[in-house]
Design a protein around this motif. Structure first.
Motif, PDB file in Angstrom:
ATOM      1  N   SER A 138       0.837  -1.197   0.000  1.00  0.00           N
ATOM      2  CA  SER A 138       0.000   0.000   0.000  1.00  0.00           C
ATOM      3  C   SER A 138       0.876   1.252   0.000  1.00  0.00           C
ATOM      4  CB  SER A 138      -0.922   0.033   1.228  1.00  0.00           C
ATOM      5  OG  SER A 138      -1.921  -0.952   1.162  1.00  0.00           O
ATOM      6  N   VAL A 139       1.906   1.256   0.839  1.00  0.00           N
ATOM      7  CA  VAL A 139       2.816   2.401   0.900  1.00  0.00           C
ATOM      8  C   VAL A 139       3.524   2.582  -0.437  1.00  0.00           C
ATOM      9  CG1 VAL A 139       4.833   3.367   2.054  1.00  0.00           C
ATOM     10  CG2 VAL A 139       3.143   2.094   3.375  1.00  0.00           C
ATOM     11  N   ASP A 140       4.035   1.491  -0.979  1.00  0.00           N
ATOM     12  CA  ASP A 140       4.716   1.542  -2.266  1.00  0.00           C
ATOM     13  C   ASP A 140       3.796   2.127  -3.345  1.00  0.00           C
ATOM     14  OD1 ASP A 140       6.955   0.698  -4.097  1.00  0.00           O
ATOM     15  OD2 ASP A 140       5.400  -0.613  -4.901  1.00  0.00           O
ATOM     16  N   GLY A 141       2.550   1.686  -3.370  1.00  0.00           N
ATOM     17  CA  GLY A 141       1.611   2.193  -4.364  1.00  0.00           C
ATOM     18  C   GLY A 141       1.317   3.670  -4.203  1.00  0.00           C
ATOM     19  N   LEU A 142       1.243   4.141  -2.951  1.00  0.00           N
ATOM     20  CA  LEU A 142       0.981   5.558  -2.711  1.00  0.00           C
ATOM     21  C   LEU A 142       2.152   6.424  -3.172  1.00  0.00           C
ATOM     22  CD1 LEU A 142      -0.733   5.376   0.784  1.00  0.00           C
ATOM     23  CD2 LEU A 142      -1.804   6.008  -1.391  1.00  0.00           C
ATOM     24  N   ARG A 192      12.171  -7.458 -14.516  1.00  0.00           N
ATOM     25  CA  ARG A 192      11.063  -6.509 -14.388  1.00  0.00           C
ATOM     26  C   ARG A 192      11.564  -5.236 -13.712  1.00  0.00           C
ATOM     27  NH1 ARG A 192       7.659 -11.209 -12.679  1.00  0.00           N
ATOM     28  NH2 ARG A 192       7.706 -10.367 -10.552  1.00  0.00           N
ATOM     29  N   LYS A 193      12.223  -4.386 -14.474  1.00  0.00           N
ATOM     30  CA  LYS A 193      12.851  -3.186 -13.943  1.00  0.00           C
ATOM     31  C   LYS A 193      11.827  -2.201 -13.382  1.00  0.00           C
ATOM     32  CE  LYS A 193      16.958  -4.581 -15.156  1.00  0.00           C
ATOM     33  NZ  LYS A 193      17.908  -5.056 -14.116  1.00  0.00           N
ATOM     34  N   ASP A 194      10.600  -2.246 -13.901  1.00  0.00           N
ATOM     35  CA  ASP A 194       9.591  -1.293 -13.461  1.00  0.00           C
ATOM     36  C   ASP A 194       8.943  -1.675 -12.130  1.00  0.00           C
ATOM     37  OD1 ASP A 194      10.046   0.268 -15.674  1.00  0.00           O
ATOM     38  OD2 ASP A 194       8.400  -0.581 -16.848  1.00  0.00           O
ATOM     39  N   ASP A 195       9.356  -2.790 -11.541  1.00  0.00           N
ATOM     40  CA  ASP A 195       8.755  -3.212 -10.280  1.00  0.00           C
ATOM     41  C   ASP A 195       9.185  -2.344  -9.105  1.00  0.00           C
ATOM     42  OD1 ASP A 195       7.277  -5.187 -11.398  1.00  0.00           O
ATOM     43  OD2 ASP A 195       8.422  -6.859 -10.575  1.00  0.00           O
ATOM     44  N   GLY A 196      10.353  -1.692  -9.214  1.00  0.00           N
ATOM     45  CA  GLY A 196      10.848  -0.921  -8.090  1.00  0.00           C
ATOM     46  C   GLY A 196      11.533  -1.798  -7.050  1.00  0.00           C
ATOM     47  N   TRP A 197      12.054  -1.154  -6.008  1.00  0.00           N
ATOM     48  CA  TRP A 197      12.922  -1.874  -5.072  1.00  0.00           C
ATOM     49  C   TRP A 197      12.156  -2.791  -4.131  1.00  0.00           C
ATOM     50  CZ3 TRP A 197      13.139  -1.591   0.330  1.00  0.00           C
ATOM     51  CH2 TRP A 197      12.349  -0.612   0.929  1.00  0.00           C
ATOM     52  N   LEU A 198      10.954  -2.426  -3.717  1.00  0.00           N
ATOM     53  CA  LEU A 198      10.258  -3.236  -2.724  1.00  0.00           C
ATOM     54  C   LEU A 198       9.990  -4.645  -3.245  1.00  0.00           C
ATOM     55  CD1 LEU A 198       8.962  -3.300   0.103  1.00  0.00           C
ATOM     56  CD2 LEU A 198       6.803  -2.692  -0.979  1.00  0.00           C
ATOM     57  N   ALA A 199       9.593  -4.753  -4.491  1.00  0.00           N
ATOM     58  CA  ALA A 199       9.288  -6.064  -5.070  1.00  0.00           C
ATOM     59  C   ALA A 199      10.541  -6.917  -5.251  1.00  0.00           C
ATOM     60  CB  ALA A 199       8.582  -5.892  -6.412  1.00  0.00           C
ATOM     61  N   ALA A 218       0.377  -2.051  -7.435  1.00  0.00           N
ATOM     62  CA  ALA A 218       1.226  -2.442  -6.303  1.00  0.00           C
ATOM     63  C   ALA A 218       0.771  -3.771  -5.717  1.00  0.00           C
ATOM     64  CB  ALA A 218       1.213  -1.353  -5.237  1.00  0.00           C
ATOM     65  N   TYR A 219      -0.531  -3.950  -5.591  1.00  0.00           N
ATOM     66  CA  TYR A 219      -1.050  -5.201  -5.030  1.00  0.00           C
ATOM     67  C   TYR A 219      -0.799  -6.372  -5.976  1.00  0.00           C
ATOM     68  CZ  TYR A 219      -3.476  -2.191  -1.665  1.00  0.00           C
ATOM     69  OH  TYR A 219      -3.777  -1.273  -0.693  1.00  0.00           O
ATOM     70  N   LEU A 220      -0.787  -6.116  -7.262  1.00  0.00           N
ATOM     71  CA  LEU A 220      -0.428  -7.182  -8.202  1.00  0.00           C
ATOM     72  C   LEU A 220       1.039  -7.574  -8.029  1.00  0.00           C
ATOM     73  CD1 LEU A 220      -2.303  -6.156 -11.495  1.00  0.00           C
ATOM     74  CD2 LEU A 220      -2.996  -7.844  -9.776  1.00  0.00           C
ATOM     75  N   ARG A 221       1.881  -6.598  -7.684  1.00  0.00           N
ATOM     76  CA  ARG A 221       3.278  -6.947  -7.398  1.00  0.00           C
ATOM     77  C   ARG A 221       3.350  -7.822  -6.144  1.00  0.00           C
ATOM     78  NH1 ARG A 221       3.868  -1.613  -9.326  1.00  0.00           N
ATOM     79  NH2 ARG A 221       3.950  -0.632  -7.269  1.00  0.00           N
ATOM     80  N   HIS A 238      -4.504   8.630 -10.962  1.00  0.00           N
ATOM     81  CA  HIS A 238      -5.603   7.786 -10.508  1.00  0.00           C
ATOM     82  C   HIS A 238      -5.041   6.808  -9.485  1.00  0.00           C
ATOM     83  CE1 HIS A 238      -8.886   4.664 -10.808  1.00  0.00           C
ATOM     84  NE2 HIS A 238      -9.543   5.779 -10.579  1.00  0.00           N
ATOM     85  N   PRO A 239      -4.909   7.245  -8.223  1.00  0.00           N
ATOM     86  CA  PRO A 239      -4.268   6.415  -7.205  1.00  0.00           C
ATOM     87  C   PRO A 239      -4.807   5.000  -7.079  1.00  0.00           C
ATOM     88  CG  PRO A 239      -4.501   8.639  -6.398  1.00  0.00           C
ATOM     89  CD  PRO A 239      -5.233   8.592  -7.705  1.00  0.00           C
ATOM     90  N   PRO A 240      -6.136   4.738  -7.191  1.00  0.00           N
ATOM     91  CA  PRO A 240      -6.571   3.336  -7.081  1.00  0.00           C
ATOM     92  C   PRO A 240      -5.890   2.421  -8.092  1.00  0.00           C
ATOM     93  CG  PRO A 240      -8.458   4.787  -6.863  1.00  0.00           C
ATOM     94  CD  PRO A 240      -7.303   5.654  -7.268  1.00  0.00           C
ATOM     95  N   THR A 241      -5.621   2.933  -9.287  1.00  0.00           N
ATOM     96  CA  THR A 241      -4.933   2.124 -10.291  1.00  0.00           C
ATOM     97  C   THR A 241      -3.502   1.838  -9.858  1.00  0.00           C
ATOM     98  OG1 THR A 241      -6.294   2.968 -12.100  1.00  0.00           O
ATOM     99  CG2 THR A 241      -4.161   2.045 -12.693  1.00  0.00           C
ATOM    100  N   ASP A 242      -2.819   2.835  -9.318  1.00  0.00           N
ATOM    101  CA  ASP A 242      -1.444   2.621  -8.863  1.00  0.00           C
ATOM    102  C   ASP A 242      -1.407   1.660  -7.677  1.00  0.00           C
ATOM    103  OD1 ASP A 242       0.213   4.414 -10.579  1.00  0.00           O
ATOM    104  OD2 ASP A 242      -1.177   5.903  -9.807  1.00  0.00           O
ATOM    105  N   LEU A 243      -2.404   1.753  -6.799  1.00  0.00           N
ATOM    106  CA  LEU A 243      -2.467   0.795  -5.693  1.00  0.00           C
ATOM    107  C   LEU A 243      -2.734  -0.608  -6.205  1.00  0.00           C
ATOM    108  CD1 LEU A 243      -2.153   1.378  -2.608  1.00  0.00           C
ATOM    109  CD2 LEU A 243      -2.512   3.413  -3.991  1.00  0.00           C
ATOM    110  N   HIS A 244      -3.603  -0.733  -7.188  1.00  0.00           N
ATOM    111  CA  HIS A 244      -3.884  -2.054  -7.751  1.00  0.00           C
ATOM    112  C   HIS A 244      -2.631  -2.662  -8.354  1.00  0.00           C
ATOM    113  CE1 HIS A 244      -5.693  -4.850 -10.850  1.00  0.00           C
ATOM    114  NE2 HIS A 244      -6.199  -5.287  -9.723  1.00  0.00           N
TER     115      HIS A 244
END
Length: 371
Positions: free
Chosen positions: A78-82, A120-127, A103-106, A95-101
């Motif tokens: 959730s934090v990562d998505g925000l 998957r370079k676009d996943d970011g560090w948390l994933a 993140a949850y898919l990650r 559209h934050p709900p899309t970004d949160l979704h």
């Protein structure tokens, strides 16, 4: 939806905010870790295993002390998505709900894959945090909700009969959007909860929890934050079970010394509204953080979710230094939690200096890609 303005933050305000962000995330995780080993036990079984006082310390689960479950995992995403939503706002895609979704898919990938996929370079560090690739009892509603790319919405929610507390338990980070208006915090939490928990009782519980955390993070008392949540809920269809649970929790405070039986009565059948009410009660009557959390996990109901929600409330209310240091020392993933908390605090208070019209930090955009 609203946004946080970075220019208004003084140094003292930034330090207080960072402490509350850290406290919230660590509180959720400590409550989760404390309750996880006894989540499926009733009070008699808990006392038989851990003594007359029940569980009073972190114990072994999943092969270690201080292990967390999917409740903490999803809170982190959730934090990562925000953060990603704030970064992506520069592109005009807001559209934050899309970004949160996304993140949850990650998170869902961590439940299927053996480990991070470096391609998957676009996943970011948390994933790419390997310790997150552990399946810790995710519920059917979570696996269904994030089992494909289709995002549940209020108009077409996933699992419309689902009443569980899991969506509520991942919603504390929405309350840390202290620059947002409270009604927008409720709306975002509700929309994101509907991605897995489509019953009004479940998604309105998530909205109520988020806005209570929001009040605490802004320096309000817990009672005042609950009263604000009740006012915001009143206009939403289907709010009655959630409002009733919160009012029941407030009333229970005046009914004598706290007991496991009272927590169990509030938690009822373990649905989101009951667990929320029980968590509010435990946070209100706890003599300190340790007492409130022990009260939250020693009962017949869902110990993990009640502990996680209670911990989030107490962490937002008191900040990180109020949490038991011995528990934090053994908490699984603590370095990741602290790093993510500090990133969130920095983004929310100094985002324009990290990415904006004047230039962007390449390192920040590697951590939180816009894609």
């Amino acid at each position: 939806m609203g946004a946080t303005a970075g220019a208004v933050w003084g140094r003292v305000e930034q330090q207080d905010f960072r402490s509350r962000v850290r406290g919230t995330l660590l509180g959720v995780s400590v409550g989760d870790a404390l309750g996880a080993p006894v989540d499926v036990l009733d009070l008699e079984e808990i006392r038989e295993a851990y003594g007359a006082d029940g569980i009073a310390d972190l114990v072994f689960a999943y092969g270690r002390r201080g292990a967390v479950t999917h409740l903490t995992q999803l809170t982190l995403f959730s934090v990562d998505g925000l953060i990603r939503a704030q970064v992506r706002r520069d592109t005009g895609a807001w559209h934050p709900p899309t970004d949160l979704h996304r993140a949850y898919l990650r998170w869902a990938s961590t439940q299927r894959d053996w480990g991070p996929d470096e391609r998957r370079k676009d996943d970011g560090w948390l994933a790419r945090e390997e310790w997150l690739y552990a399946r810790r009892e995710p519920t059917r509603a979570l696996l269904i909700g994030f089992g494909d790319d289709t995002m549940g919405t209020l108009e077409s929610p996933k699992s419309p009969a689902e009443l569980g507390p899991e969506a509520t338990a991942r919603s504390a980070p929405f309350g840390l959007l202290v620059g947002w208006e409270p009604q927008l915090v409720v709306q975002l939490a509700v929309e994101c909860a509907a991605q897995t928990h489509g019953h009004p009782t479940a998604y309105l519980s998530a909205g109520a929890y988020a806005v209570i955390v929001h009040g605490l993070a802004r320096g309000e008392s817990l009672d005042a934050a609950v009263q604000r949540a009740l006012g915001l809920l009143a206009a939403r269809p289907g709010h009655e079970p959630v409002s009733g649970a919160l009012q029941h929790a407030l009333g229970a405070v005046r009914q004598g010394l706290p007991t496991a039986a009272r927590v169990e009565e509030l938690a009822a059948d373990g649905s989101a509204d009951g667990v929320l009410g029980a968590a509010v009660y435990c946070a209100l009557v706890g003599e300190d953080v340790r007492h409130g959390l022990c009260l939250a996990v020693n009962h017949d109901g869902p110990s993990g979710a009640t502990g996680a929600l209670t911990g989030g409330l107490l962490g937002a209310l008191h900040g990180e230094t109020a949490l038991p240091p011995a528990w934090l020392a053994e908490l699984e993933g603590r370095p990741t939690l602290l790093e993510l908390a500090d990133d969130f605090a920095m983004e929310m208070t100094q985002g324009p200096a990290l990415h904006g019209p004047g230039g962007s930090s390449p390192g920040w955009l590697v951590r939180y890609p816009r894609a």
